[in-house]
Design a protein around this motif. Structure first.
Motif, PDB file in Angstrom:
ATOM      1  N   GLY A  15       0.792  -1.214   0.000  1.00  0.00           N
ATOM      2  CA  GLY A  15       0.000   0.000   0.000  1.00  0.00           C
ATOM      3  C   GLY A  15       0.830   1.272   0.000  1.00  0.00           C
ATOM      4  O   GLY A  15       0.293   2.377  -0.008  1.00  0.00           O
ATOM      5  N   ARG A  16       2.156   1.139   0.025  1.00  0.00           N
ATOM      6  CA  ARG A  16       3.054   2.295   0.021  1.00  0.00           C
ATOM      7  C   ARG A  16       3.125   2.879  -1.388  1.00  0.00           C
ATOM      8  O   ARG A  16       3.134   2.149  -2.376  1.00  0.00           O
ATOM      9  N   LEU A  17       3.173   4.208  -1.487  1.00  0.00           N
ATOM     10  CA  LEU A  17       3.289   4.867  -2.792  1.00  0.00           C
ATOM     11  C   LEU A  17       4.630   4.484  -3.417  1.00  0.00           C
ATOM     12  O   LEU A  17       5.685   4.754  -2.843  1.00  0.00           O
ATOM     13  N   ALA A  18       4.571   3.864  -4.574  1.00  0.00           N
ATOM     14  CA  ALA A  18       5.779   3.429  -5.269  1.00  0.00           C
ATOM     15  C   ALA A  18       6.110   4.327  -6.452  1.00  0.00           C
ATOM     16  O   ALA A  18       7.242   4.349  -6.918  1.00  0.00           O
ATOM     17  N   GLY A  19       5.121   5.056  -6.946  1.00  0.00           N
ATOM     18  CA  GLY A  19       5.375   5.940  -8.078  1.00  0.00           C
ATOM     19  C   GLY A  19       4.125   6.686  -8.489  1.00  0.00           C
ATOM     20  O   GLY A  19       3.038   6.448  -7.967  1.00  0.00           O
ATOM     21  N   ILE A  20       4.331   7.592  -9.414  1.00  0.00           N
ATOM     22  CA  ILE A  20       3.232   8.374  -9.979  1.00  0.00           C
ATOM     23  C   ILE A  20       3.346   8.280 -11.491  1.00  0.00           C
ATOM     24  O   ILE A  20       4.428   8.490 -12.054  1.00  0.00           O
ATOM     25  N   SER A  21       2.241   7.921 -12.135  1.00  0.00           N
ATOM     26  CA  SER A  21       2.255   7.800 -13.590  1.00  0.00           C
ATOM     27  C   SER A  21       1.502   8.968 -14.214  1.00  0.00           C
ATOM     28  O   SER A  21       0.595   9.540 -13.608  1.00  0.00           O
ATOM     29  N   ALA A  22       1.915   9.289 -15.426  1.00  0.00           N
ATOM     30  CA  ALA A  22       1.210  10.295 -16.215  1.00  0.00           C
ATOM     31  C   ALA A  22       1.054   9.746 -17.622  1.00  0.00           C
ATOM     32  O   ALA A  22       1.994   9.186 -18.186  1.00  0.00           O
ATOM     33  N   ILE A  23      -0.142   9.891 -18.156  1.00  0.00           N
ATOM     34  CA  ILE A  23      -0.409   9.548 -19.554  1.00  0.00           C
ATOM     35  C   ILE A  23      -0.717  10.863 -20.244  1.00  0.00           C
ATOM     36  O   ILE A  23      -1.635  11.577 -19.843  1.00  0.00           O
ATOM     37  N   MET A  24       0.117  11.184 -21.252  1.00  0.00           N
ATOM     38  CA  MET A  24       0.096  12.519 -21.849  1.00  0.00           C
ATOM     39  C   MET A  24      -0.167  12.472 -23.347  1.00  0.00           C
ATOM     40  O   MET A  24       0.250  11.540 -24.027  1.00  0.00           O
ATOM     41  N   ARG A  25      -0.818  13.510 -23.824  1.00  0.00           N
ATOM     42  CA  ARG A  25      -1.087  13.687 -25.247  1.00  0.00           C
ATOM     43  C   ARG A  25      -0.739  15.123 -25.612  1.00  0.00           C
ATOM     44  O   ARG A  25      -1.122  16.052 -24.908  1.00  0.00           O
ATOM     45  N   GLU A  26      -0.033  15.295 -26.725  1.00  0.00           N
ATOM     46  CA  GLU A  26       0.299  16.640 -27.176  1.00  0.00           C
ATOM     47  C   GLU A  26      -0.911  17.253 -27.869  1.00  0.00           C
ATOM     48  O   GLU A  26      -1.554  16.623 -28.699  1.00  0.00           O
ATOM     49  N   VAL A  27      -1.220  18.496 -27.504  1.00  0.00           N
ATOM     50  CA  VAL A  27      -2.390  19.187 -28.048  1.00  0.00           C
ATOM     51  C   VAL A  27      -2.019  20.578 -28.565  1.00  0.00           C
ATOM     52  O   VAL A  27      -2.874  21.464 -28.652  1.00  0.00           O
ATOM     53  N   THR A  28      -0.763  20.761 -28.926  1.00  0.00           N
ATOM     54  CA  THR A  28      -0.275  22.077 -29.343  1.00  0.00           C
ATOM     55  C   THR A  28      -1.074  22.644 -30.510  1.00  0.00           C
ATOM     56  O   THR A  28      -1.503  23.807 -30.470  1.00  0.00           O
ATOM     57  N   GLU A  29      -1.292  21.851 -31.538  1.00  0.00           N
ATOM     58  CA  GLU A  29      -2.006  22.343 -32.721  1.00  0.00           C
ATOM     59  C   GLU A  29      -3.420  22.791 -32.364  1.00  0.00           C
ATOM     60  O   GLU A  29      -3.871  23.860 -32.775  1.00  0.00           O
ATOM     61  N   ARG A  30      -4.121  21.983 -31.567  1.00  0.00           N
ATOM     62  CA  ARG A  30      -5.472  22.348 -31.158  1.00  0.00           C
ATOM     63  C   ARG A  30      -5.474  23.619 -30.315  1.00  0.00           C
ATOM     64  O   ARG A  30      -6.286  24.517 -30.517  1.00  0.00           O
ATOM     65  N   ARG A  31      -4.547  23.727 -29.385  1.00  0.00           N
ATOM     66  CA  ARG A  31      -4.456  24.922 -28.535  1.00  0.00           C
ATOM     67  C   ARG A  31      -4.182  26.173 -29.371  1.00  0.00           C
ATOM     68  O   ARG A  31      -4.761  27.225 -29.136  1.00  0.00           O
ATOM     69  N   ASP A  32      -3.276  26.049 -30.349  1.00  0.00           N
ATOM     70  CA  ASP A  32      -2.965  27.188 -31.215  1.00  0.00           C
ATOM     71  C   ASP A  32      -4.180  27.608 -32.033  1.00  0.00           C
ATOM     72  O   ASP A  32      -4.459  28.803 -32.190  1.00  0.00           O
ATOM     73  N   THR A  33      -4.926  26.630 -32.539  1.00  0.00           N
ATOM     74  CA  THR A  33      -6.141  26.919 -33.313  1.00  0.00           C
ATOM     75  C   THR A  33      -7.181  27.613 -32.439  1.00  0.00           C
ATOM     76  O   THR A  33      -7.799  28.602 -32.845  1.00  0.00           O
ATOM     77  N   GLU A  34      -7.373  27.109 -31.220  1.00  0.00           N
ATOM     78  CA  GLU A  34      -8.335  27.717 -30.303  1.00  0.00           C
ATOM     79  C   GLU A  34      -7.934  29.148 -29.952  1.00  0.00           C
ATOM     80  O   GLU A  34      -8.777  30.046 -29.904  1.00  0.00           O
ATOM     81  N   LYS A  35      -6.656  29.377 -29.722  1.00  0.00           N
ATOM     82  CA  LYS A  35      -6.175  30.722 -29.407  1.00  0.00           C
ATOM     83  C   LYS A  35      -6.429  31.673 -30.579  1.00  0.00           C
ATOM     84  O   LYS A  35      -6.897  32.799 -30.385  1.00  0.00           O
ATOM     85  N   ALA A  36      -6.144  31.214 -31.803  1.00  0.00           N
ATOM     86  CA  ALA A  36      -6.371  32.050 -32.984  1.00  0.00           C
ATOM     87  C   ALA A  36      -7.860  32.362 -33.146  1.00  0.00           C
ATOM     88  O   ALA A  36      -8.227  33.489 -33.490  1.00  0.00           O
ATOM     89  N   LEU A  37      -8.716  31.388 -32.899  1.00  0.00           N
ATOM     90  CA  LEU A  37     -10.161  31.619 -32.996  1.00  0.00           C
ATOM     91  C   LEU A  37     -10.638  32.619 -31.945  1.00  0.00           C
ATOM     92  O   LEU A  37     -11.466  33.481 -32.236  1.00  0.00           O
ATOM     93  N   ARG A  38     -10.125  32.497 -30.715  1.00  0.00           N
ATOM     94  CA  ARG A  38     -10.510  33.453 -29.666  1.00  0.00           C
ATOM     95  C   ARG A  38     -10.071  34.866 -30.027  1.00  0.00           C
ATOM     96  O   ARG A  38     -10.810  35.836 -29.829  1.00  0.00           O
ATOM     97  N   MET A  39      -8.870  34.987 -30.576  1.00  0.00           N
ATOM     98  CA  MET A  39      -8.372  36.310 -30.969  1.00  0.00           C
ATOM     99  C   MET A  39      -9.215  36.884 -32.110  1.00  0.00           C
ATOM    100  O   MET A  39      -9.551  38.064 -32.111  1.00  0.00           O
ATOM    101  N   ARG A  40      -9.561  36.048 -33.063  1.00  0.00           N
ATOM    102  CA  ARG A  40     -10.383  36.499 -34.193  1.00  0.00           C
ATOM    103  C   ARG A  40     -11.771  36.923 -33.715  1.00  0.00           C
ATOM    104  O   ARG A  40     -12.299  37.944 -34.151  1.00  0.00           O
TER     105      ARG A  40
END
Length: 172
Positions: free
Chosen positions: A133-158
Motif C-alpha cells: 500500500g506504500r506509494l511506489a510511483g506516480i504515472s502520467a499519460i500525456m497527449r500533445e495538443v499544441t495544434e489544437r491549442r494554437d487553433t483555439e487561441k487564434a479563434l478566440r483572438m479572431r
C-alpha cells in the motif's frame, strides 16, 4: 524505442502470451508491458522522488529524449524552468501524503522538448502503490495538443477582433 527494456526501464523482457494469468480483468504481464510500450500517448512513471522509471516510445516522440536518456533522470527534463518549483512542491506533497487532488482531472500544461520548443500537453495522473500500500510511483499519460491549442487561441483572438468591430448597441 530500441529494445524491450526501454518501456519498463528494468531490463526485463516481456513474458509471452499465455505465460500465466492474473485475476479476471487484469492483463497478463506481457500484455501490460506491450500496452505501455506501443501506446501513442506518452506514458511516464516516476518514483516518489521524481526520478523517471518508465519512458515509453510515445514519450520519446513527444519530448525528443530516448528512454536511455530519460530513465534515471528527474522530471525536470520535461518541465519548463518557470514551473519547476511549483511542480516540485506539489509532487513532494503528493509523495508525502499519498494523495492527489488531480487523480480524476485532465490537466493541461506546457512542457519542454529536447530541442527547446514548448509543446502543450494534456495528461492524467495515477498514484501507483506497491503490495503493502506504500506509494511506489506516480504515472502520467500525456497527449500533445499544441495544434489544437494554437487553433483555439487564434479563434478566440479572431472572435475578439470581430466583436470590437461590431457597432455598439444600447439597450432600448
Amino acid at each position: 524505442m530500441g529494445d524491450d527494456n526501454t518501456a519498463s526501464g528494468n531490463g526485463t523482457s516481456p513474458a509471452q502470451p499465455g505465460s500465466g494469468g492474473t485475476r479476471t480483468g487484469e492483463p497478463e504481464p506481457w500484455l501490460a508491458q506491450a500496452l505501455v510500450h506501443e501506446s501513442p500517448e506518452a506514458i511516464v512513471v516516476a518514483d516518489p522522488e521524481g526520478i523517471i522509471l518508465v519512458w515509453n516510445s510515445g514519450a520519446e516522440r513527444m519530448f525528443g529524449h530516448s528512454a536511455t536518456e530519460a530513465v534515471g533522470a528527474g522530471l525536470d527534463l520535461i518541465i519548463p524552468e518557470k514551473l519547476r518549483e511549483r511542480h516540485g512542491k506539489g509532487y513532494r506533497q503528493t509523495a508525502a501524503t499519498g494523495r492527489t487532488r488531480y487523480g480524476d482531472k485532465l490537466l493541461a500544461v506546457p512542457a519542454t522538448h529536447r530541442d527547446g520548443h514548448r509543446p502543450s500537453i494534456e495528461f492524467t495522473v495515477a498514484l501507483l502503490h506497491d503490495e503493502s500500500g506504500r506509494l511506489a510511483g506516480i504515472s502520467a499519460i500525456m497527449r500533445e495538443v499544441t495544434e489544437r491549442r494554437d487553433t483555439e487561441k487564434a479563434l478566440r483572438m479572431r472572435l475578439a477582433e470581430l466583436e470590437r468591430r461590431l457597432p455598439q448597441t444600447s439597450p432600448a
